[in-house]
Design an enzyme around this catalytic site. Structure first.
Site, PDB file in Angstrom:
ATOM      1  N   ASP A  27       1.052  -1.174   0.145  1.00 53.22           N
ATOM      2  CA  ASP A  27       0.016   0.131   0.076  1.00 53.22           C
ATOM      3  C   ASP A  27       0.987   1.209   0.096  1.00 53.22           C
ATOM      4  OD1 ASP A  27      -2.370   1.590   0.330  1.00 53.22           O
ATOM      5  OD2 ASP A  27      -1.778   1.609   2.457  1.00 53.22           O
ATOM      6  N   ASP A  29      -0.025   5.143   0.385  1.00 59.39           N
ATOM      7  CA  ASP A  29      -0.378   6.394   1.508  1.00 59.39           C
ATOM      8  C   ASP A  29      -0.554   5.629   2.758  1.00 59.39           C
ATOM      9  OD1 ASP A  29      -1.161   8.759  -0.107  1.00 59.39           O
ATOM     10  OD2 ASP A  29      -2.834   7.682  -0.958  1.00 59.39           O
TER      11      ASP A  29
END
EC number: 3.1.3.41
Lengths: 303, 303
Positions: A27, A29
């Site tokens: 991932d 952010d």
């Protein structure tokens, strides 16, 4: 379920953990950065993984950016990456519409609620669309709009899909238009359904929030093409052909990233504490989603 | 539960039904009118009820209009009514904030998501507020807004309540601002949570839809001051001092109007088929919400 292993400061534990995997899904952010703030030692950590021959894939639910936009973000942040390593929820949605859903024409146009990242990926897959960033929809609703939407004269008869993503320009006219298409039977898709978006060391409404009005109005959920939906995992696997048992998902959100890895039966999941979820959430007795291991920050993997 | 009685065309049935009640609570949209279309014989029906000595109260979830706005709408529609007979969800919310919640100052200001109807009723109850129709919030969110909202410099420290109603000017800046107040502990209220709004013979996103983004982001429901919340019934009763057993709720929506009457233990409920709910929904085996009786249109009560 056993307690997740805390790897920060545990040199031997880190080495053993990394040796189990050939592929790392990241991932972005809350893991690599928060908004424009790069977390410490991220570039060095990714470089270390590459030097060990690991394949890296950046799997992001942020639908406002295309893969090309994301590449620019990596460049700006000083993180070596190439466009092909990026797999965003907008791309995932475009692939789903073009290659899996394949509605027969002409009623296969998409009404987009969202930003340019979605439009770019639809363009890349040759999917036609309206809405999105079109200035014609960036205005207040007027009395005649209610009439023209209700009688259908303001609607495009070729729209067969509503695709909802994070929209910083959400307004009532777009919601009302999308709702009319849904009432007329359009397929309801979402790039992702994250409730919040980490920005500026705080939380802001996410794609799930900007799409929630439509869900409430029509009374059913959209099919999500982002984490933790396995539709996205299938698409990622289709592109990268990895061995799930030798793949690890790295993320900050238990209910999207870690859930995504667990449901996808990956060999492992690694939580980082620089984003949304707190360790108390997975260390608690009876926690619904527990990662295999966790580090305080991604850079801790440097040991 | 027994099947609801179909009163259309049943002169004796209507007479018997009406004789049971002294007070009729009416929903407006979908019962008296749809948008600007007045249903047949509405004025005559209300006149007939008044001539029999019935008290009429117009209980509406539409938060975009104040009681004064509603009076104008009645005038325009040619329906005799006075402002005191109108009880809207905006008024209900203002009464709740000023007389029941009574947060200690100075942290008792309201951040409004909604239209002028809410502002007028807050003014009438002496409640201070920001947001609402203020043009300063009717713009796109800019990068610096994320920073200033996250660090609190763009927030009013006196805001202790977020009040969400139907907002035809919903945008990301307002949602993000409201979400910041909620994350800082503001009380979360809604004028109402209707998923849809009947307009122009169709359905459009309702207050519950424009507020759903906040509910999704913060992960909890707002306390609703509209139907079917009994907070509204208590406020109506406080004002009109009626005998619940001699009171009938008339409405088009099973899950708001009819539910409101049943949960409020009113003497009766009457559904009309000119709005959202279809008779198949309450005639079905095991239907969750069943009115005592129904008519095809309100004017059928004329017999």
């Amino acid at each position: 379920m056993s307690q997740p292993k805390h790897l920060t400061g545990d040199k031997a534990g880190i080495e053993e953990f990394l040796s189990r995997f050939d592929v790392f899904l990241f991932d972005c952010d809350g893991v690599l950065w928060s908004g424009d703030f790069l977390f410490p030692n991220v570039a060095e950590t990714l470089e270390m993984l590459r030097s060990k021959g690991k394949q890296l894939v950046f799997v992001t639910n942020n639908s406002t950016k295309s893969r090309a936009d994301y590449k620019k973000k990596f460049d700006k942040m000083g993180i070596p990456a190439n466009t092909e390593e990026v797999f965003g929820s907008s791309y995932s949605a475009a692939v789903y519409i073009a290659r899996i859903l394949k509605l027969p024409g002409p009623k296969n146009k998409v009404f987009v609620l969202g930003e340019t990242g979605i439009e770019q990926e639809l363009d890349a897959e040759g999917v036609s669309y309206i809405g999105g960033t079109d200035p014609a929809f960036r205005r207040d609703i007027e009395p005649e709009d209610f009439t023209n939407l209700a009688n259908g004269s303001a609607l495009d008869p070729d729209v067969g899909i509503v695709l909802s993503g994070l929209d910083f320009h959400v307004n009532y006219l777009k919601l009302a238009t999308a709702f009319q298409y849904l009432q007329r039977g359009a397929v309801f898709l979402a790039t992702n359904t994250d409730s919040t978006l980490p920005m500026a060391h705080s939380l802001f409404p996410g794609a799930g929030s900007s799409g929630a009005g439509l869900v409430k109005a029509i009374g059913k959920e959209a099919l999500s093409l982002g984490k933790p939906s396995q539709a996205m995992m299938d698409a990622v696997e289709g592109k990268f052909q990895f061995d799930r048992s030798r793949t690890c998902m790295v993320g900050d959100r238990l209910n999207t990233d870690i859930q995504f890895g667990i449901e996808g039966k990956l060999g492992g999941t690694l939580a980082v504490l620089t984003g949304v979820s707190k360790k108390e959430e997975f260390l608690a007795e009876g926690a619904p989603t527990v990662p295999m291991a966790y580090v305080d920050t991604l850079g801790d993997l440097l040991g």
